[in-house]
Design a protein around this motif. Structure first.
Motif, PDB file in Angstrom:
ATOM      1  N   TYR A 159      -9.973  11.996   2.660  1.00 50.87           N
ATOM      2  CA  TYR A 159      -9.318  10.922   1.926  1.00 50.87           C
ATOM      3  C   TYR A 159      -7.976  11.343   1.347  1.00 50.87           C
ATOM      4  N   ASP A 160      -7.550  12.584   1.595  1.00 54.35           N
ATOM      5  CA  ASP A 160      -6.277  13.054   1.049  1.00 54.35           C
ATOM      6  C   ASP A 160      -5.108  12.227   1.571  1.00 54.35           C
ATOM      7  N   GLU A 161      -5.045  12.002   2.891  1.00 51.56           N
ATOM      8  CA  GLU A 161      -3.917  11.276   3.476  1.00 51.56           C
ATOM      9  C   GLU A 161      -3.850   9.858   2.936  1.00 51.56           C
ATOM     10  N   LYS A 162      -4.987   9.211   2.825  1.00 46.88           N
ATOM     11  CA  LYS A 162      -5.007   7.849   2.288  1.00 46.88           C
ATOM     12  C   LYS A 162      -4.532   7.829   0.842  1.00 46.88           C
ATOM     13  N   ARG A 163      -4.987   8.810   0.065  1.00 45.04           N
ATOM     14  CA  ARG A 163      -4.582   8.862  -1.343  1.00 45.04           C
ATOM     15  C   ARG A 163      -3.084   9.103  -1.487  1.00 45.04           C
ATOM     16  N   LEU A 164      -2.541  10.037  -0.686  1.00 43.89           N
ATOM     17  CA  LEU A 164      -1.112  10.328  -0.747  1.00 43.89           C
ATOM     18  C   LEU A 164      -0.286   9.140  -0.277  1.00 43.89           C
ATOM     19  N   LEU A 165      -0.770   8.416   0.734  1.00 43.76           N
ATOM     20  CA  LEU A 165      -0.059   7.236   1.224  1.00 43.76           C
ATOM     21  C   LEU A 165      -0.010   6.160   0.154  1.00 43.76           C
ATOM     22  N   GLU A 166      -1.132   5.906  -0.499  1.00 47.79           N
ATOM     23  CA  GLU A 166      -1.160   4.898  -1.563  1.00 47.79           C
ATOM     24  C   GLU A 166      -0.273   5.317  -2.733  1.00 47.79           C
ATOM     25  N   GLN A 167      -0.231   6.602  -3.014  1.00 47.93           N
ATOM     26  CA  GLN A 167       0.630   7.083  -4.099  1.00 47.93           C
ATOM     27  C   GLN A 167       2.100   6.849  -3.776  1.00 47.93           C
ATOM     28  N   ASN A 168       2.507   7.130  -2.523  1.00 49.28           N
ATOM     29  CA  ASN A 168       3.888   6.902  -2.114  1.00 49.28           C
ATOM     30  C   ASN A 168       4.233   5.411  -2.141  1.00 49.28           C
ATOM     31  N   LYS A 169       3.306   4.566  -1.697  1.00 50.35           N
ATOM     32  CA  LYS A 169       3.538   3.117  -1.725  1.00 50.35           C
ATOM     33  C   LYS A 169       3.710   2.608  -3.152  1.00 50.35           C
ATOM     34  N   ARG A 170       2.908   3.124  -4.066  1.00 52.34           N
ATOM     35  CA  ARG A 170       2.998   2.682  -5.459  1.00 52.34           C
ATOM     36  C   ARG A 170       4.347   3.052  -6.059  1.00 52.34           C
ATOM     37  N   ILE A 171       4.810   4.271  -5.791  1.00 58.60           N
ATOM     38  CA  ILE A 171       6.107   4.695  -6.315  1.00 58.60           C
ATOM     39  C   ILE A 171       7.226   3.856  -5.718  1.00 58.60           C
ATOM     40  N   GLN A 172       7.128   3.559  -4.417  1.00 60.06           N
ATOM     41  CA  GLN A 172       8.157   2.740  -3.770  1.00 60.06           C
ATOM     42  C   GLN A 172       8.194   1.326  -4.345  1.00 60.06           C
ATOM     43  N   ARG A 173       7.032   0.770  -4.636  1.00 53.55           N
ATOM     44  CA  ARG A 173       7.011  -0.575  -5.241  1.00 53.55           C
ATOM     45  C   ARG A 173       7.704  -0.569  -6.597  1.00 53.55           C
ATOM     46  N   GLU A 174       7.497   0.501  -7.358  1.00 60.54           N
ATOM     47  CA  GLU A 174       8.162   0.608  -8.654  1.00 60.54           C
ATOM     48  C   GLU A 174       9.678   0.701  -8.497  1.00 60.54           C
ATOM     49  N   ASN A 175      10.136   1.243  -7.358  1.00 63.90           N
ATOM     50  CA  ASN A 175      11.580   1.367  -7.103  1.00 63.90           C
ATOM     51  C   ASN A 175      12.156   0.159  -6.361  1.00 63.90           C
ATOM     52  N   ASN A 176      11.317  -0.869  -6.148  1.00 66.48           N
ATOM     53  CA  ASN A 176      11.777  -2.116  -5.508  1.00 66.48           C
ATOM     54  C   ASN A 176      12.440  -1.861  -4.154  1.00 66.48           C
TER      55      ASN A 176
END
Length: 253
Positions: free
Chosen positions: A87-104
């Motif tokens: 589940y590491d890759e899925k967790r890291l992907l979701e983390q990157n997506k969340r940061i990108q959403r915060e940066n619009n």
């Protein structure tokens, strides 16, 4: 186990034991004690027999202790391989997506799954990866000819890092960039990405670290980082060298 000083034989034979610690407290009969012998003639043979028995017990326990110690130090080395968490890759992907959403970030922005120095770029089917490692998405096709070496290109761009944060923008500066092709004025990945564009075209260019500039304090590129550029090619101009007396320059129109 701490032993108290008690006589081991009857009153006719005296052994006085100094207290010592046993190796295995669960087996009291194997506890080793160090004793001083007072040599009485009536009990000499029996005393020697007891000392011989205790000496053998000490040697046997020492051997068991050494063998057990050797096994216990060797066991941890068998588990050095790190288990991969599925589940590491899925967790890291979701983390990157969340940061990108915060940066619009804009739509269809690539995602970066980074673990150490390994980076997996996740994109939609709209993107094309070249043999050089450059990743492209043609948002809008232009018209006309592509730029050639010696010609000047005028373009707007917005630069992003892996988290989707803006690092540079000619739109915010208020004027487009102008660069002559083939003069090493652009980083390799950017020049490759813009070389086959046409005026009016818009393209997203994902540049891997090996196609970026050398990492220096004066650059906004960081080591092992991908960079993303949204580029809009405005125009292409022909250039010629002009010489007046001792003065020489290049004029593009």
């Amino acid at each position: 186990m701490l032993l108290s000083s008690t006589p081991l034989l009857s009153n006719r034979a005296s052994f006085f034991c100094r207290p010592t610690f046993g190796l295995f407290s669960a087996r009291r009969n194997l506890t080793v004690s160090s004793c001083s012998l007072y040599n009485f003639p009536n009990n000499g043979k029996r005393a020697k027999s007891i000392l011989h028995f205790e000496e053998n017990e000490r040697r046997r326990l020492l051997l068991v202790f050494l063998v057990a110690s050797g096994l216990s130090t060797a066991l941890p080395s068998s588990g050095k391989t790190k288990k991969q968490n599925p589940y590491d890759e899925k967790r890291l992907l979701e983390q990157n997506k969340r940061i990108q959403r915060e940066n619009n970030v804009p739509d269809d922005f690539p995602n970066f799954v980074r673990e150490g120095f390994t980076v997996n770029v996740v994109t939609s089917d709209k993107y094309v990866k070249r043999d050089s490692g450059l990743i492209l998405w043609d948002i809008a096709a232009g018209t006309g000819d592509c730029p050639k070496d010696g010609q000047q290109v005028t373009f707007h761009y917005i630069g992003y890092n892996e988290s989707g944060r803006r690092i540079d923008s000619t739109y915010l500066q208020g004027s487009p960039a102008k660069v002559r092709m083939g003069t090493n004025a652009l980083i390799p990945g950017f020049e490759e990405g813009i070389r086959d564009m046409k005026p009016g075209g818009k393209r997203r260019i994902v540049i891997p670290p090996e196609l970026g500039p050398p990492v220096r304090p004066s650059t906004f590129f960081s080591s092992k980082q991908f960079e993303v550029f949204d580029v809009e090619l405005l125009s292409i101009q022909d250039c010629k060298r002009r010489t007046i007396g001792f003065y020489s320059d290049v004029v593009c129109s």
